[in-house]
Design a protein around this motif. Sequence first.
Motif, short mmCIF file in Angstrom:
data_model
loop_
_atom_site.label_atom_id
_atom_site.label_comp_id
_atom_site.label_asym_id
_atom_site.label_seq_id
_atom_site.Cartn_x
_atom_site.Cartn_y
_atom_site.Cartn_z
N GLY A 131 39.83 48.90 32.78
CA GLY A 131 40.60 47.52 33.20
C GLY A 131 41.94 47.62 32.50
O GLY A 131 43.09 47.34 32.93
N THR A 151 43.78 39.52 32.56
CA THR A 151 43.47 39.97 34.03
C THR A 151 42.31 40.61 33.90
O THR A 151 41.24 40.75 34.83
CB THR A 151 44.54 41.30 34.40
OG1 THR A 151 45.18 41.66 33.20
CG2 THR A 151 45.44 40.63 35.54
N VAL A 152 42.13 41.49 32.74
CA VAL A 152 40.47 42.02 32.52
C VAL A 152 39.32 41.31 32.79
O VAL A 152 38.39 41.19 33.48
CB VAL A 152 40.55 42.98 31.27
CG1 VAL A 152 38.98 43.42 30.71
CG2 VAL A 152 41.49 44.20 31.22
N ARG A 187 39.70 39.43 36.44
CA ARG A 187 39.43 40.37 37.63
C ARG A 187 38.22 41.28 37.34
O ARG A 187 37.75 41.76 38.46
CB ARG A 187 40.74 41.31 37.81
CG ARG A 187 41.95 40.26 37.97
CD ARG A 187 42.17 39.84 39.44
NE ARG A 187 41.88 40.92 40.50
CZ ARG A 187 42.59 41.81 40.89
NH1 ARG A 187 43.76 41.98 40.30
NH2 ARG A 187 42.02 42.75 41.56
N ILE A 188 37.60 41.39 36.31
CA ILE A 188 36.79 42.38 35.97
C ILE A 188 35.71 41.62 35.44
O ILE A 188 34.39 41.70 35.91
CB ILE A 188 37.10 43.75 35.08
CG1 ILE A 188 38.29 44.38 35.98
CG2 ILE A 188 35.84 44.43 34.69
CD1 ILE A 188 39.10 45.32 35.31
N PHE A 226 35.21 49.78 39.98
CA PHE A 226 34.55 48.33 39.87
C PHE A 226 33.59 48.05 40.78
O PHE A 226 34.01 48.01 41.93
CB PHE A 226 35.87 47.49 39.77
CG PHE A 226 36.71 47.65 38.97
CD1 PHE A 226 36.47 47.96 37.45
CD2 PHE A 226 38.20 47.85 38.76
CE1 PHE A 226 37.56 48.19 36.23
CE2 PHE A 226 39.06 48.18 38.09
CZ PHE A 226 38.71 48.42 36.76
N MET A 285 32.26 45.45 42.24
CA MET A 285 32.46 44.01 42.58
C MET A 285 33.46 44.32 43.69
O MET A 285 34.01 43.11 44.35
CB MET A 285 32.35 42.84 41.63
CG MET A 285 33.56 43.00 40.91
SD MET A 285 33.11 44.13 39.51
CE MET A 285 34.51 44.07 38.20
N MET A 286 34.48 45.09 43.63
CA MET A 286 35.54 45.50 44.56
C MET A 286 35.45 46.54 45.42
O MET A 286 34.70 47.61 45.10
CB MET A 286 36.85 45.74 43.73
CG MET A 286 37.34 44.80 42.49
SD MET A 286 38.60 45.03 41.72
CE MET A 286 38.61 44.57 40.42
N TYR A 313 44.00 47.36 42.14
CA TYR A 313 44.09 46.63 40.79
C TYR A 313 45.11 47.16 39.98
O TYR A 313 45.86 46.10 39.43
CB TYR A 313 42.61 47.21 40.17
CG TYR A 313 42.60 46.44 38.83
CD1 TYR A 313 42.27 45.20 38.46
CD2 TYR A 313 43.01 47.42 37.64
CE1 TYR A 313 42.39 44.72 37.21
CE2 TYR A 313 42.72 47.05 36.37
CZ TYR A 313 42.41 45.65 36.00
OH TYR A 313 42.30 44.99 35.07
N CYS A 318 48.50 44.67 38.66
CA CYS A 318 48.61 44.44 37.17
C CYS A 318 50.02 44.78 37.23
O CYS A 318 50.78 44.23 36.42
CB CYS A 318 47.67 45.36 36.23
SG CYS A 318 45.88 44.77 36.42
#
Lengths: 288, 378
Positions: free
Chosen positions: A186, A195-196, A199-200, B101, B103-104, B112, B116
């Motif tokens: 991330g 964001t980490v 989003r993660i 990831f 969950m994506m 992602y 960012c």
Amino acid sequence: MSSDVKRLSLILLFSPFALWIVLLILLPHIGMVALSLREKVAPRVYEFGFGNYIDFINEPIYWNTLLRTGSMSLLVTALALLIGFPVAYYIAKIAGKRSRGALFLMCLIPLWVSDLIRAFGWILLLRETGVISSFLIWTGMTDHGIEFLYNDVTVIIGLVYTVILFMIVPLVSTLDGMGDDMIEAGYNLGGNSLTVLRRIIIPYAMPGIVAGCIVVFMLTAGSYLTPILLGGKNSSWFTEQIYDQFITRFNWESGAAFGFLLLAFTSFVVWLGLRLSGQSLTNTVART
Amino acid sequence: MTYVDDRYNMTAADVFDLECTGISKEFGDFRAVDDVSFRIPSGTFFSILGPSGCGKTTLMRMIAGFEDPTRGDISIKGVSVLSTPPNKRNVKMVFQHLALFPMMDVYDNIAYGLRCAGAAKEEIARRVADVLERVALPDLARREIHQLSGGQKQRIAIARCMALNPDVLLLDEPLGALDLKLREAMKIELKLLQHQFDTTFVYITHDQSEALVMSDYVAVMNAGRFEQVGRPEELYHAPKTAFVAGFVGDSNRWKGRALEVRSDGIKVETDAGLSVVATAYGESPIAEGAAVEIFVRPEFISATKPGEPTPPAAGENEHTGTIDSVLFNGANSRVLVRSPSGTLIEADVVVTGSGEDVREGDPVRLTWARAQSMCFSV
């Protein structure tokens, strides 16, 4: 022969579970529903009808209490999540392997003391002649004792304290399953700490968050001892209403209706929460 | 001690994609990385090869910014990045277990990093489609991660990094979790992807065949230091240390004593009593009577049946023995030959499947050139 043995052992293994579900969950609830649908028309004379439910709707104090219990339980759940998440994250991801077990154990220790004793502990601290009040008098910040008990803040503090462990345990177990490389990836791909997290870490921990929230919400909405002892007569917790109907007024029919309404209401809130978070019972509560 | 080779200055550009100068990393008393320096020119496939625990992962984590070096400097495109946090370095990393990831879906995994960086929606869609096209998986954008095969996950993990146009791509043994067949295929594919993206790849591995097949340059690392940096064939044919000779490629490895040191070769008797004429390798000179180690690669030993003609140049070492076992492995078949002194010698043979093939118990003559016996002082 061997298949008979297999079948017998299967039945034996399954029977405690089946007995528990049928005798202690299913039958009482069916009894409750039947009881709640009886109307008292004369002494010892009952009729089928929805009178007990209509009474509930017609008397604002009843459904206000239920809504109040629901919203305060949601607040307790949110607070438990807010406080429990950093604790769980620290235990699962930051603490070393050796201190992890010790920290987890420290979270469990309060459970070894009964609910009642823990509530009295709070009373000892918060009452007018209690530890905090006396300390404030001693430091000279106030010249007369302060009563910290019997208000909503105290009830919420006490409830959060009682249920937070049930938030931490599922959170630790989901966060534990997340590899450190997920977080590092991330950052590596350009995310900052926010964001980490957003989003993660939180999406990954979502099943644990939802599981913890369901358990905590159910425990809080159904709790009796803590609201009564810390909130006194002002707490107006819905379980208190149910107790009143059964024990004080000896109105079992109305008590059964209230009990069933509490169950229906909390189930509805949980269902709504699952819908909103896009999770299902099988991948949250059933997994942890 | 640095192993910076002047041949790295092969282009006019003086800026290297990645440059490490004297970096060390200590964990308490343990020195994981010890004064390592190297420079990687643009568009190179650079491998760091070493056994587990040699410090290669620590080195990579320092480049990515997850660890701070105790000493030394790291520059990317000529600018020191020591004070740059990991999320601001234009170095992307493919993790050992890929760290996609779960969950994506594929699209969101790749998007992602772009999100960012604050890219616009259409820009993200275009870049994701473009990078998926380049890894040859254009239709997988809406697939969930758990629906992908091992090789697809690999390519998505690379695509996720390449969508951000990194200066350097770090790969931490990403093939380790794959099965053998897929690993072989991915080796070639990685090399092709590197060509296509024309980005500097730094590849960490303990598998020497991965390093040799894919790399332009390989650094062999041992106990926190770089033993040697060079092209794969250089490491293979001209190792500078005994460790490199033993770690890169297969070898017959014998310990012995130098009996006679002359300008045209060294006469060595191994501990088992085999006498070998060898050539001195490595930087430290070999004294008469000193303990040495000898490496002979199996493919340079020719095994012939008695009576058959031997290759003319190979006659400097000649031993007879009997075949102990035949190790059939297609084109890489070998024989284990027991010499009269009892030493087992491995030699490559061609097994055709006809009646001419060598069999267990056959007498055989082994010959190899002096130049093929690499002798290092211990």
